[in-house]
Motif scaffolding. Sequence first.
Motif, PDB file in Angstrom:
ATOM      1  N   VAL A 173      34.015  48.294  45.073  1.00 25.92           N
ATOM      2  CA  VAL A 173      34.956  48.869  44.490  1.00 25.92           C
ATOM      3  C   VAL A 173      35.822  48.544  44.818  1.00 25.92           C
ATOM      4  CG1 VAL A 173      36.037  50.991  43.297  1.00 25.92           C
ATOM      5  CG2 VAL A 173      33.324  51.166  44.192  1.00 25.92           C
ATOM      6  N   LEU A 174      37.115  47.601  44.196  1.00 26.07           N
ATOM      7  CA  LEU A 174      38.547  47.677  44.408  1.00 26.07           C
ATOM      8  C   LEU A 174      38.964  47.795  43.469  1.00 26.07           C
ATOM      9  CD1 LEU A 174      37.397  43.019  45.029  1.00 26.07           C
ATOM     10  CD2 LEU A 174      37.243  45.261  46.697  1.00 26.07           C
ATOM     11  N   ARG A 175      40.105  47.950  43.634  1.00 23.39           N
ATOM     12  CA  ARG A 175      41.304  48.243  43.011  1.00 23.39           C
ATOM     13  C   ARG A 175      42.428  47.769  42.725  1.00 23.39           C
ATOM     14  NH1 ARG A 175      38.675  53.734  41.141  1.00 23.39           N
ATOM     15  NH2 ARG A 175      38.035  54.382  42.815  1.00 23.39           N
ATOM     16  N   PRO A 176      42.317  46.986  41.652  1.00 23.86           N
ATOM     17  CA  PRO A 176      43.397  46.218  41.651  1.00 23.86           C
ATOM     18  C   PRO A 176      45.480  46.881  40.850  1.00 23.86           C
ATOM     19  CG  PRO A 176      41.639  44.946  40.808  1.00 23.86           C
ATOM     20  CD  PRO A 176      41.064  46.243  41.213  1.00 23.86           C
ATOM     21  N   GLY A 177      45.362  46.437  41.466  1.00 24.68           N
ATOM     22  CA  GLY A 177      46.990  47.418  41.338  1.00 24.68           C
ATOM     23  C   GLY A 177      47.513  48.294  42.310  1.00 24.68           C
ATOM     24  N   GLU A 178      46.060  48.833  42.536  1.00 22.74           N
ATOM     25  CA  GLU A 178      46.927  50.328  43.038  1.00 22.74           C
ATOM     26  C   GLU A 178      47.251  50.359  44.498  1.00 22.74           C
ATOM     27  OE1 GLU A 178      43.525  53.283  42.844  1.00 22.74           O
ATOM     28  OE2 GLU A 178      44.467  53.517  40.457  1.00 22.74           O
ATOM     29  N   GLU A 179      46.122  49.166  45.176  1.00 21.61           N
ATOM     30  CA  GLU A 179      47.107  49.245  46.545  1.00 21.61           C
ATOM     31  C   GLU A 179      47.825  48.605  46.959  1.00 21.61           C
ATOM     32  OE1 GLU A 179      44.953  47.145  45.074  1.00 21.61           O
ATOM     33  OE2 GLU A 179      42.675  47.298  45.416  1.00 21.61           O
ATOM     34  N   ALA A 180      49.093  48.121  46.742  1.00 23.75           N
ATOM     35  CA  ALA A 180      50.252  47.801  46.866  1.00 23.75           C
ATOM     36  C   ALA A 180      51.629  47.391  45.315  1.00 23.75           C
ATOM     37  CB  ALA A 180      50.209  46.714  47.396  1.00 23.75           C
TER      38      ALA A 180
ATOM     39  N   ARG B 116      47.848  46.131  34.008  1.00 29.58           N
ATOM     40  CA  ARG B 116      49.605  46.490  34.142  1.00 29.58           C
ATOM     41  C   ARG B 116      50.194  47.214  33.038  1.00 29.58           C
ATOM     42  NH1 ARG B 116      52.653  42.882  37.617  1.00 29.58           N
ATOM     43  NH2 ARG B 116      51.275  40.806  38.397  1.00 29.58           N
ATOM     44  N   CYS B 117      48.731  47.401  32.122  1.00 28.79           N
ATOM     45  CA  CYS B 117      49.148  47.078  30.408  1.00 28.79           C
ATOM     46  C   CYS B 117      48.460  49.018  30.805  1.00 28.79           C
ATOM     47  CB  CYS B 117      47.826  46.944  29.247  1.00 28.79           C
ATOM     48  SG  CYS B 117      48.641  45.043  29.099  1.00 28.79           S
ATOM     49  N   GLN B 118      47.602  49.203  31.377  1.00 30.19           N
ATOM     50  CA  GLN B 118      46.558  50.476  31.587  1.00 30.19           C
ATOM     51  C   GLN B 118      47.271  51.145  32.785  1.00 30.19           C
ATOM     52  OE1 GLN B 118      42.522  50.348  30.997  1.00 30.19           O
ATOM     53  NE2 GLN B 118      42.787  48.993  33.199  1.00 30.19           N
ATOM     54  N   PRO B 119      46.506  52.799  33.226  1.00 26.65           N
ATOM     55  CA  PRO B 119      46.920  53.407  34.353  1.00 26.65           C
ATOM     56  C   PRO B 119      45.721  52.394  35.326  1.00 26.65           C
ATOM     57  CG  PRO B 119      47.180  54.949  32.524  1.00 26.65           C
ATOM     58  CD  PRO B 119      46.404  54.229  32.043  1.00 26.65           C
ATOM     59  N   PRO B 120      45.299  51.975  36.075  1.00 35.50           N
ATOM     60  CA  PRO B 120      44.583  51.183  36.761  1.00 35.50           C
ATOM     61  C   PRO B 120      42.932  51.950  36.935  1.00 35.50           C
ATOM     62  CG  PRO B 120      46.646  51.110  38.273  1.00 35.50           C
ATOM     63  CD  PRO B 120      46.861  52.161  37.378  1.00 35.50           C
ATOM     64  N   GLY B 121      41.829  50.432  36.721  1.00 36.51           N
ATOM     65  CA  GLY B 121      41.074  50.860  36.399  1.00 36.51           C
ATOM     66  C   GLY B 121      40.141  50.436  37.464  1.00 36.51           C
ATOM     67  N   ALA B 122      39.135  50.939  37.393  1.00 34.05           N
ATOM     68  CA  ALA B 122      38.334  49.828  39.276  1.00 34.05           C
ATOM     69  C   ALA B 122      37.873  48.947  38.543  1.00 34.05           C
ATOM     70  CB  ALA B 122      37.625  51.130  39.574  1.00 34.05           C
ATOM     71  N   LEU B 123      37.343  47.973  39.948  1.00 32.61           N
ATOM     72  CA  LEU B 123      37.103  46.474  39.636  1.00 32.61           C
ATOM     73  C   LEU B 123      35.358  46.830  40.470  1.00 32.61           C
ATOM     74  CD1 LEU B 123      36.432  43.935  39.050  1.00 32.61           C
ATOM     75  CD2 LEU B 123      37.540  43.360  40.801  1.00 32.61           C
ATOM     76  N   HIS B 124      34.148  46.965  40.025  1.00 33.96           N
ATOM     77  CA  HIS B 124      32.932  46.981  40.717  1.00 33.96           C
ATOM     78  C   HIS B 124      32.394  45.239  40.697  1.00 33.96           C
ATOM     79  CE1 HIS B 124      33.028  51.519  40.389  1.00 33.96           C
ATOM     80  NE2 HIS B 124      33.417  51.262  39.437  1.00 33.96           N
ATOM     81  N   VAL B 125      32.292  45.041  41.812  1.00 33.07           N
ATOM     82  CA  VAL B 125      31.642  43.312  41.749  1.00 33.07           C
ATOM     83  C   VAL B 125      30.406  43.527  42.951  1.00 33.07           C
ATOM     84  CG1 VAL B 125      32.329  41.371  43.027  1.00 33.07           C
ATOM     85  CG2 VAL B 125      33.953  42.777  42.408  1.00 33.07           C
ATOM     86  N   ILE B 126      29.010  43.427  41.570  1.00 34.05           N
ATOM     87  CA  ILE B 126      27.854  43.229  42.035  1.00 34.05           C
ATOM     88  C   ILE B 126      27.470  42.305  42.136  1.00 34.05           C
ATOM     89  CG2 ILE B 126      25.221  44.489  41.167  1.00 34.05           C
ATOM     90  CD1 ILE B 126      26.979  45.932  39.682  1.00 34.05           C
ATOM     91  N   ALA B 127      27.193  41.770  43.536  1.00 34.92           N
ATOM     92  CA  ALA B 127      25.965  40.318  43.688  1.00 34.92           C
ATOM     93  C   ALA B 127      24.859  40.682  43.094  1.00 34.92           C
ATOM     94  CB  ALA B 127      26.206  40.125  45.527  1.00 34.92           C
ATOM     95  N   LEU B 128      24.144  39.124  42.146  1.00 39.08           N
ATOM     96  CA  LEU B 128      23.282  39.131  41.595  1.00 39.08           C
ATOM     97  C   LEU B 128      22.547  38.366  41.692  1.00 39.08           C
ATOM     98  CD1 LEU B 128      22.381  41.051  38.870  1.00 39.08           C
ATOM     99  CD2 LEU B 128      23.498  38.779  37.373  1.00 39.08           C
ATOM    100  N   GLY B 129      23.123  37.361  42.461  1.00 39.51           N
ATOM    101  CA  GLY B 129      22.020  36.009  42.968  1.00 39.51           C
ATOM    102  C   GLY B 129      20.831  36.102  42.809  1.00 39.51           C
TER     103      GLY B 129
END
Length: 412
Positions: free
Chosen positions: A387-394, A235-248
């Motif tokens: 790769v997810l894009r929180p805040g961009e999709e809707a 909400r405080c920036q042009p939306p940045g991407a979220l990279h989710v990495i499974a480390l288990g």
Amino acid sequence: MSGTDCVLLKHGEIFLKGRNRHLFTERLHDNLRVALRGVGGSTWIKTAQNVTVLGGQVPVATLVERARQVIGFNSVAPAVRVPSTLDAITDASVDALRAVRAERRVRGFAVRVKRRDKGFPLTSSRMEAHLGARVREGVPGLPVDLSAPDITLTVEIDRKETYLSWERHPGLSGLPVGSSGRALVLLSGGYDSPVAAHRAMRRGLSCDFVHFNGAPYTNPSSVYKAYALARELNRCQPPGALHVIALGKAQKQLAVAGAGRLQVVAQRRLMVRTASALAARTGAQALVTGDSLGQVASQTLANLAAVDEAASLPVLRPLIGWVKQEIIDEARTIGTAGISVLPDEDCCTLLAPPRVTTRARLPQVRAVERRLELDELIESLLAGAQVLRPGEEAETPEAEAPMVEAGCQAAG
């Protein structure tokens, strides 16, 4: 009320910039335009001296809400714009305080005038006296109180237009996001890393995020939280991407390789190695973490130094000198605390030994790492990243919810 409704946005640190000030202002306005997307009407932006004026066919309350999310403004004030004539300013001042008096009890008022146009016929002090007198005549029973007024009418006179405001909200201040470069935030589900990300943004860094979860050995709850935190921060920036990495699986390899008491430090080194490689692909110039010196065993000076040695980029730690309560208080202020407090399965505790070393020695850590094919392991981790894009999709959280679930299922 006479005049045109608008919002006055006072600039923060960019006021101190020299010849490059216009570049910071342009970046600030670009970010403001991003924040105004989806407001449901046309808007306009105008630049005055160290002030941005915002208006349009949108309720002022909506403009104020969006503008307060933009880093780089010191204050946000609903205002009325009128021509810079004595009669227009006087009429608008009386109308404004009459309207305020009708809405609530006001025990005293003051007028503060700032002349940006020194050619205006009355000096600031004479204009204050004039407006004060006219308001007292036009709003009977409203006394002047210059020491502790309930309401202060601020009048800022430019050459062609004058702005009147009597309510002011604090802004986020700082440097415009993007003016200092790009960073990659190691985002967990706790209090610390979201606050560190917000602090990095206020220093002008655009932020993408990387979240390491313990899949396939943990449930996707931490990914839900990381998504929600990234969406709130975006909400405080042009939306940045979220990279989710499974480390288990990689964590299990470290344990099998005999990490023992070095397990947590070895995991952190693997995280920053992987994040450094990801940053090289996304154009980030630094990593950001929520480390606070001595807060937990993995954040002793020796262990932080061991982690830094594995990074190929600068590791920024905005919270290095903060105590936990300060971090929690800040999280409440920026709106992430309610998310961070939710339960999840943190990958950092997965396979963690009963006792964690507080003085990791590089030869010992490297000996464990040599038992693994690190380059292949990191490439595998990045290849499996979501790769997810929180805040961009809707535009609404309700519309985003199915995407959160889909992303978590894929990551888990």
